[in-house]
Motif scaffolding. Structure first.
Motif, mmCIF file in Angstrom:
data_model
loop_
_atom_site.group_PDB
_atom_site.id
_atom_site.type_symbol
_atom_site.label_atom_id
_atom_site.label_comp_id
_atom_site.label_asym_id
_atom_site.label_seq_id
_atom_site.Cartn_x
_atom_site.Cartn_y
_atom_site.Cartn_z
ATOM 1 N N GLY A 394 0.786 -1.230 0.000
ATOM 2 C CA GLY A 394 0.000 0.000 0.000
ATOM 3 C C GLY A 394 0.818 1.279 0.000
ATOM 4 N N ARG A 396 2.636 4.277 -1.499
ATOM 5 C CA ARG A 396 2.381 4.898 -2.814
ATOM 6 C C ARG A 396 3.331 6.030 -3.160
ATOM 7 N NH1 ARG A 396 -0.343 0.856 -4.750
ATOM 8 N NH2 ARG A 396 -2.098 0.223 -3.462
ATOM 9 N N GLY A 419 1.898 -2.041 -4.011
ATOM 10 C CA GLY A 419 2.682 -1.137 -3.165
ATOM 11 C C GLY A 419 4.081 -0.975 -3.730
ATOM 12 N N LYS A 445 2.797 7.671 2.262
ATOM 13 C CA LYS A 445 1.371 7.648 1.868
ATOM 14 C C LYS A 445 0.999 6.178 1.699
ATOM 15 C CE LYS A 445 1.130 10.157 -1.918
ATOM 16 N NZ LYS A 445 2.426 10.927 -2.006
ATOM 17 N N VAL A 446 0.105 5.699 2.532
ATOM 18 C CA VAL A 446 -0.241 4.274 2.483
ATOM 19 C C VAL A 446 -1.723 4.116 2.177
ATOM 20 C CG1 VAL A 446 -0.295 2.118 3.777
ATOM 21 C CG2 VAL A 446 1.578 3.753 4.134
ATOM 22 N N VAL A 447 -1.988 3.473 1.088
ATOM 23 C CA VAL A 447 -3.374 3.116 0.772
ATOM 24 C C VAL A 447 -3.415 1.598 0.827
ATOM 25 C CG1 VAL A 447 -5.258 3.282 -0.891
ATOM 26 C CG2 VAL A 447 -3.554 5.129 -0.718
ATOM 27 N N LYS A 448 -3.905 1.113 1.972
ATOM 28 C CA LYS A 448 -3.861 -0.342 2.180
ATOM 29 C C LYS A 448 -4.558 -1.044 1.013
ATOM 30 C CE LYS A 448 -2.477 -1.691 6.469
ATOM 31 N NZ LYS A 448 -3.309 -1.667 7.688
ATOM 32 N N ALA A 450 -7.006 -3.226 -0.699
ATOM 33 C CA ALA A 450 -8.298 -3.700 -0.180
ATOM 34 C C ALA A 450 -8.378 -5.214 -0.292
ATOM 35 C CB ALA A 450 -9.429 -3.066 -0.981
ATOM 36 N N PRO A 501 -10.231 -2.484 4.848
ATOM 37 C CA PRO A 501 -10.586 -2.015 3.505
ATOM 38 C C PRO A 501 -11.003 -3.232 2.671
ATOM 39 C CG PRO A 501 -8.199 -2.136 3.706
ATOM 40 C CD PRO A 501 -8.769 -2.573 5.030
ATOM 41 N N GLU A 503 -12.903 -4.676 -1.141
ATOM 42 C CA GLU A 503 -13.256 -4.307 -2.525
ATOM 43 C C GLU A 503 -14.522 -5.059 -2.900
ATOM 44 O OE1 GLU A 503 -12.588 -2.290 -6.073
ATOM 45 O OE2 GLU A 503 -11.021 -2.424 -4.529
ATOM 46 N N ARG A 564 -14.406 0.402 -3.384
ATOM 47 C CA ARG A 564 -13.616 0.203 -2.158
ATOM 48 C C ARG A 564 -14.424 0.727 -0.969
ATOM 49 N NH1 ARG A 564 -7.845 0.154 -0.738
ATOM 50 N NH2 ARG A 564 -7.648 1.001 1.360
ATOM 51 N N THR A 566 -15.014 0.561 3.593
ATOM 52 C CA THR A 566 -14.424 0.197 4.890
ATOM 53 C C THR A 566 -15.427 -0.653 5.650
ATOM 54 O OG1 THR A 566 -13.137 2.228 4.963
ATOM 55 C CG2 THR A 566 -13.473 1.074 7.054
#
Ligand code: FHN
Length: 598
Positions: A394, A396, A419, A445-448, A450, A501, A503, A564, A566
């Protein structure tokens, strides 16, 4: 260094008592309340230091863990061997550490990469390592006679080592402190905790004024001690030295009181988010010297523990139990030196870092130095994947560069769907833990990634990938275990929630189930996503124990559009009792729903 001594004059005691009592009543500690900026300033050195030495030393070192037929006693020998007070006093007559050379201790700690030392000024047995005015149960009543703390303070100052004191609230010697249950020969009429608190305050005043310790590490608070007494003592010592740092055992080992948490002999699996904490640990199986104890941990495993703790935002306080002659065990010196080889090469990845910003990784641990323009992530490789690919799920950010921290060997780093990945060639591995430094633009910057549905469209949210959300200063649930065996536990606070997270590829109604365990029934919870939720119709059953899990079918959840989301599990406050969660499962029902192909 130490206080000029008029031994134990009752007059001195009375004056001190009057003084302290007065002070306590007025609660003279204006510095108790500080702004968070002031708090951060006070904690800064401690937060950057990361690694310290705990020293358990006292007359209990004389029997070296042995009494009668048993060899596994330690600093608790007076209690575990039920040694009467007058017999135990014999150890004072034998305590003569003529080989005590505190500079060697400080240099051994420094060589290991430790930044502070915490020594037992007084442990549960009540014996004091310094010449206290308030008791004769101290170093002056031994053949050695001389102060042990003053010379240590001098050596610390000389080598830039910070010094703190462990001080036991529980006292198996002081007449005003309740005797042990088995002690039939000690009078109980004198039990008077208020007087005992005056004694403690008097001694803490001596210690602070004579040695200026940077940390007070209280212990023994589980016995005859209250939260209120803790709050009063905390305010008192901060009034004497406003920038002193005090552990949470000044109170009742909670988040409510004290500057840092104190997990013992354990490492919280996800750290203690939102809180300062320090794991204290023995190097073998005893805090105090035990000559028969050969259960030494390897230096490599101690390095791994240091990395594990720091990657979770904690400090590591590693213990040494010196011998009665004043020397460190050889096994301890060897391990300190070996750990030092690693910290001297990779210290940059430890001191002044913060916790892993990307979440658990399978190949090791991560520490960080975050910056607005540039950040450094330190990849601590414990288990190199066969292909050497170190995925940071994740992450970025744009890569600025990657290299081995020790030696500077350049490493390849690239961004991908999952990632950012750094590749570690096999031939540059540096056991026990290889550290790669990754420079990225900006703050992490972390966007786990999903959680994706499986081939049958089932979405499974495992505890290992969960995120804990809890208000500050609330004891949050913990995630323990790894992979499929992971579980959320210690969920005492209904104000906390657990999220993932996910999807959603196919909108529709999903049947929700949670795999849980509980030792009491009565808990209800909501399982939902951003815009809808479903509540357990029945309370979570008592499964008998937390290791016995059961699947609770919660009900239908209509996820009406893809994308996406939560997923969250939130307790219903009323009637909440701690529940463990292993996973949440969303099973599509729409095959049936749209009558299509089923
Ligand atoms: O009883 C003590 C023990 O002797 C040792 O001092 C440890 C160190 O943290 N603390 C207590 C046990 O929790």
């Amino acid at each position: 260094m130490s206080i000029p001594l008029q031994r134990r004059s009752m007059a001195a005691l009375a004056v001190l008592a009057g003084l302290t009592l007065g002070a306590a009543a007025q609660n003279p500690a204006p510095s108790a309340d500080e702004t968070s900026a002031e708090h951060d300033a006070r904690m800064q050195w401690w937060r950057e230091a990361k690694f310290g030495m705990f020293i358990h030393w006292g007359v209990y070192a004389v029997p070296a863990g042995e009494w009668a037929e048993r060899k596994n006693h330690g600093e608790w020998i007076r209690e575990t061997a039920k040694i009467p007070m007058d017999v135990y006093a014999g150890f004072l007559d034998e305590f003569n550490p003529v080989q005590y050379n505190p500079e060697q201790w400080v240099l051994a700690a420094k060589g290991a990469g430790m930044k502070y030392i915490v020594i037992t000024s007084k442990h549960h047995d009540g014996f004091c390592l310094w010449p206290s005015k308030l008791t004769d149960y101290d170093i002056e009543s031994t053949p050695y006679k001389r102060d042990l703390l003053g010379p240590l303070k001098e050596a610390c100052d000389k080598h830039g080592m910070k010094l703190g004191f462990y001080y036991s609230i529980m006292d198996w010697h002081h007449p005003n402190y309740p005797p042990r249950g088995w002690e039939k020969d000690r009078p109980r009429e004198q039990i008077d905790m208020e007087k005992y608190v005056v004694y403690m305050k008097g001694q803490l005043k001596e210690l602070i004024e004579s040695y200026d310790p940077v940390v007070l590490w209280f212990d023994g608070e589980w016995d005859a001690w209250t939260k209120q007494q803790g709050a009063d003592l905390y305010a008192y010592v901060r009034s004497l030295k406003p920038d002193i740092i005090v552990n949470n055992r000044v109170g009742k080992r909670t988040r409510e009181l004290g500057d840092f948490g104190t997990p013992e002999q354990s490492i919280p699996s996800r750290g203690m988010p939102g809180w300062d904490w320090e794991t204290c640990m023995t190097m073998n199986n005893h805090w105090g010297w035990n000559k028969a104890d050969k259960g030494w941990k390897s230096a490599d495993s101690l390095v791994e523990r240091l990395v594990d703790i720091v990657s979770k935002g904690g400090n590591f306080l590693l213990n040494v139990g010196p011998k009665p002659d004043g020397t460190f065990p050889d096994e301890a010196l060897e391990r300190l030196a070996d750990i030092g080889t690693w910290t001297s090469r990779n210290g940059e990845a430890i001191y002044g870092t913060t916790a892993n910003p990307v979440g658990p990784v399978s190949w090791g641990r991560v520490t960080a130095k975050k910056g607005a323009e540039e950040s450094r992530l330190y990849l601590h490789v414990m288990k190199r994947p066969a292909d050497g690919a170190l995925l940071l799920p994740g992450l970025r950010n744009t890569v600025k560069g990657a290299r081995l921290l020790h030696g500077g060997h350049k490493l390849e780093a690239r961004s991908g769907d999952m990632g950012l990945t750094v590749t570690l060639p096999e031939d540059v591995v540096q056991p026990p833990v290889t550290v790669a430094e990754l420079s990225i633009e900006g703050a992490p910057k972390v966007v786990k990634p999903a959680i994706q549905p499986d081939d049958d469209g089932v979405l499974t949210a495992p505890a290992a990938l969960a995120e804990i959300r809890a208000p500050d200063r609330v004891s949050p649930p913990q995630i323990s275990g790894e992979g499929d065996n992971a579980y959320v536990s210690h969920w005492h606070a209904p104000s906390a929630s657990v999220t993932w997270p996910i999807e959603v590829k196919q909108p529709g109604v999903y049947e929700v189930a949670v795999v849980v365990s509980a030792e009491q029934e009565g808990a209800y919870m909501d399982v939902g996503v951003d815009y809808t939720s479903v509540q357990t119709q029945t309370s979570v059953p008592d499964t008998g124990d937390y290791n016995t899990y059961t699947t609770v079918h919660v009900g239908p959840l209509n996820l009406s559009y893809p994308g996406r989301l939560t997923l969250s599990v939130t307790p219903r406050a009323e009637g909440w009792t701690p529940v463990n969660i292993r996973r949440v499962i969303l099973t599509p029902t729409f095959g049936a729903m749209d009558g299509g192909d089923s």
